[in-house]
Design an enzyme around this catalytic site. Structure first.
Site, PDB file in Angstrom:
ATOM      1  N   HIS A  74     -30.568 -22.878  26.263  1.00 39.69           N
ATOM      2  CA  HIS A  74     -29.659 -21.684  25.977  1.00 39.69           C
ATOM      3  C   HIS A  74     -28.522 -22.004  26.798  1.00 39.69           C
ATOM      4  O   HIS A  74     -28.758 -22.061  27.954  1.00 39.69           O
ATOM      5  CB  HIS A  74     -30.390 -20.507  25.826  1.00 39.69           C
ATOM      6  N   ASP A  76     -26.633 -19.160  27.614  1.00 40.40           N
ATOM      7  CA  ASP A  76     -26.300 -17.441  27.909  1.00 40.40           C
ATOM      8  C   ASP A  76     -26.904 -17.564  29.396  1.00 40.40           C
ATOM      9  O   ASP A  76     -28.034 -18.365  29.762  1.00 40.40           O
ATOM     10  CB  ASP A  76     -26.560 -16.531  26.987  1.00 40.40           C
ATOM     11  N   ASP A 107     -30.375 -22.676  35.329  1.00 42.44           N
ATOM     12  CA  ASP A 107     -31.042 -22.097  34.415  1.00 42.44           C
ATOM     13  C   ASP A 107     -30.250 -21.465  33.188  1.00 42.44           C
ATOM     14  O   ASP A 107     -29.330 -20.798  33.572  1.00 42.44           O
ATOM     15  CB  ASP A 107     -31.928 -20.851  34.985  1.00 42.44           C
ATOM     16  N   GLU A 142     -31.203 -15.827  25.080  1.00 48.97           N
ATOM     17  CA  GLU A 142     -32.460 -16.237  25.529  1.00 48.97           C
ATOM     18  C   GLU A 142     -32.777 -15.315  26.836  1.00 48.97           C
ATOM     19  O   GLU A 142     -33.810 -14.752  26.988  1.00 48.97           O
ATOM     20  CB  GLU A 142     -32.652 -17.610  26.173  1.00 48.97           C
ATOM     21  N   GLU A 143     -31.702 -14.981  27.430  1.00 48.23           N
ATOM     22  CA  GLU A 143     -31.910 -14.262  28.883  1.00 48.23           C
ATOM     23  C   GLU A 143     -32.266 -12.558  28.319  1.00 48.23           C
ATOM     24  O   GLU A 143     -32.392 -11.851  29.708  1.00 48.23           O
ATOM     25  CB  GLU A 143     -30.891 -14.405  29.967  1.00 48.23           C
ATOM     26  N   GLU A 171     -35.591 -26.123  30.536  1.00 46.83           N
ATOM     27  CA  GLU A 171     -35.881 -25.111  31.517  1.00 46.83           C
ATOM     28  C   GLU A 171     -36.170 -25.724  32.928  1.00 46.83           C
ATOM     29  O   GLU A 171     -36.520 -26.737  33.113  1.00 46.83           O
ATOM     30  CB  GLU A 171     -36.746 -24.199  30.880  1.00 46.83           C
ATOM     31  N   HIS A 360     -31.377 -17.334  39.049  1.00 41.49           N
ATOM     32  CA  HIS A 360     -31.039 -15.817  38.812  1.00 41.49           C
ATOM     33  C   HIS A 360     -30.401 -15.350  40.197  1.00 41.49           C
ATOM     34  O   HIS A 360     -30.462 -14.153  40.323  1.00 41.49           O
ATOM     35  CB  HIS A 360     -32.170 -15.156  38.231  1.00 41.49           C
TER      36      HIS A 360
END
EC number: 3.5.1.18
Length: 387
Positions: A74, A76, A107, A142-143, A171, A360
């Site tokens: 992903h 995003d 990520d 995805e997030e 990932e 994150h």
């Protein structure tokens, strides 16, 4: 031989796209340009759902025969938080002291960049065509709610007749260092709300009321005390975790009419969602007896448990890792959910990417040397897969 882009340069281009879900901000354009230039057929597909944002997705493939290896991921990212707290701009793609900074560096734009760089290098060294097929299945959803992304893109691909043999999701699977962990599965996730009904009344006259607060406390303790299982060959024990208790009562002299407790269960392959719900409901009924009035509102979930059994594919990925790092990776099923849960319904899938320590976080970052190692590992996977 013409040189191909490095993972660092691709990652920087991706990081400079502020693609906080649901925005794409040009990230898929970066990938489309690179993959088309290497001979891939590229499709851009937008999915919609009432009450959610439209999401752009990308599917690219080169080759039309088996074996078919798919790289999934992903573009995003989660919001950067306080921009002033970042040492380097969250969307600047800066390198400092050998570290690449940016939201998504770990990520998982960095992992995607490594997969693309490895693939372009492999194709350049092998006449521009694999001995089979390589594809990229990339979403921008995805997030967040994850409804207009991978799950629908897989359905779209299946309707077109696409068949995948194996998939690697980039990932950030590693815990401490590149090569320490391959994720071969994930626990399922099921949330719910435990609701206990009482009778509202004045605290001075408890005999005229029925207080749900002591009852819900007893039920929480009961449901927590007895294990759901003791784990399995590939998974740790399932875990029920209460996350909040609420009565919605601002007064100190009123017994509330109802108490609610939210919880989440991360469950292993001893259970399906339905058998898990039945087990919890059975235990709740036994704890309530004939006195406590309680029930559970189960929340929707698309996070089923899955596992890719150790075998030829995990051995192949492990050999590529060992060649670059000298490490034998642990085959692990810990952590949260990912889009691999959707892919597992179509083919064998593993997750292997960068080290996840700063994902994150403010100042999310990865060593540039890790990008080089991951690219070399993916390159080794491709060489072995199409040998």
């Amino acid at each position: 031989m013409t040189s191909t882009p490095t993972a660092l340069s691709i990652a920087q281009d991706l990081l400079r796209c502020p693609s906080v879900t649901p925005a794409d901000a040009g990230a898929l354009d970066v990938l489309e340009t690179l993959l088309k230039g290497a001979g891939f057929t590229v499709h851009r597909v937008t999915f919609s759902e009432p009450g959610t944002a439209d999401i752009d997705n990308l599917y690219a493939r080169i080759g039309n025969t088996s074996p078919h290896l798919c790289f999934a991921g992903h573009t995003d990212v989660v919001p950067p938080g306080d921009a002033s707290a970042w040492t380097h701009g969250a969307f600047a793609g800066d390198v400092a002291d050998g570290l690449l900074y940016g939201r998504g560096a770990v990520d998982m734009k960095g992992g995607i960049a490594c997969a693309v760089a490895a693939t372009l290098d492999y194709l350049a060294a092998n006449g521009g065509q694999p001995k089979g097929s390589i594809s990229f299945l990339i979403t921008g959803d995805e997030e967040d709610v994850a409804v207009n992304g991978t799950v629908k893109l897989l359905q779209w691909a299946a309707e077109r007749g696409e068949q995948f043999d194996h998939c690697i999701v980039g990932e950030p699977s590693n815990v401490e260092t590149i090569g320490d962990t391959i994720k071969i599965g994930r626990r399922g996730s099921q949330s719910g709300v435990l609701i206990v009904d009482g009778v509202q009344g004045h605290v001075a006259y408890p005999h005229r009321a029925a207080n749900p607060v002591p009852d819900i406390a007893r039920l929480i303790t009961t449901l927590n005390d007895e294990p759901l299982d003791h784990g399995s060959a590939q998974f740790q024990p399932s875990n029920l975790e209460f996350t909040s208790v609420d009565v919605g009562n601002p007064a100190t002299n009123v017994i509330p009419a109802q108490a609610r407790a939210k919880f989440n269960i991360r469950f292993n392959d001893h259970h399906t969602q339905e058998t898990l719900k039945a087990l919890v409901e059975q235990r709740l009924a036994a704890a309530c007896g004939n006195r406590i009035r309680a029930h559970i509102e189960w929340l929707p979930s698309n996070a089923d448990v899955f596992v890719t059994k150790p075998g030829a594919f995990t051995d192949l990925v492990g050999a590529a890792i060992a060649e670059v790092t000298g490490r034998t990776p642990e085959l692990n099923t810990g952590g949260g959910t990912s889009d691999a849960r959707f892919i597992a319904k179509y083919c064998q899938v593993v997750e292997f990417g960068l080290v996840g320590q700063t994902m994150h976080q403010i100042d999310e970052r990865t060593p540039v040397s890790d990008l080089d190692k991951l690219t070399a590992i993916y390159r080794g996977v491709l060489q072995r897969y199409f040998a």
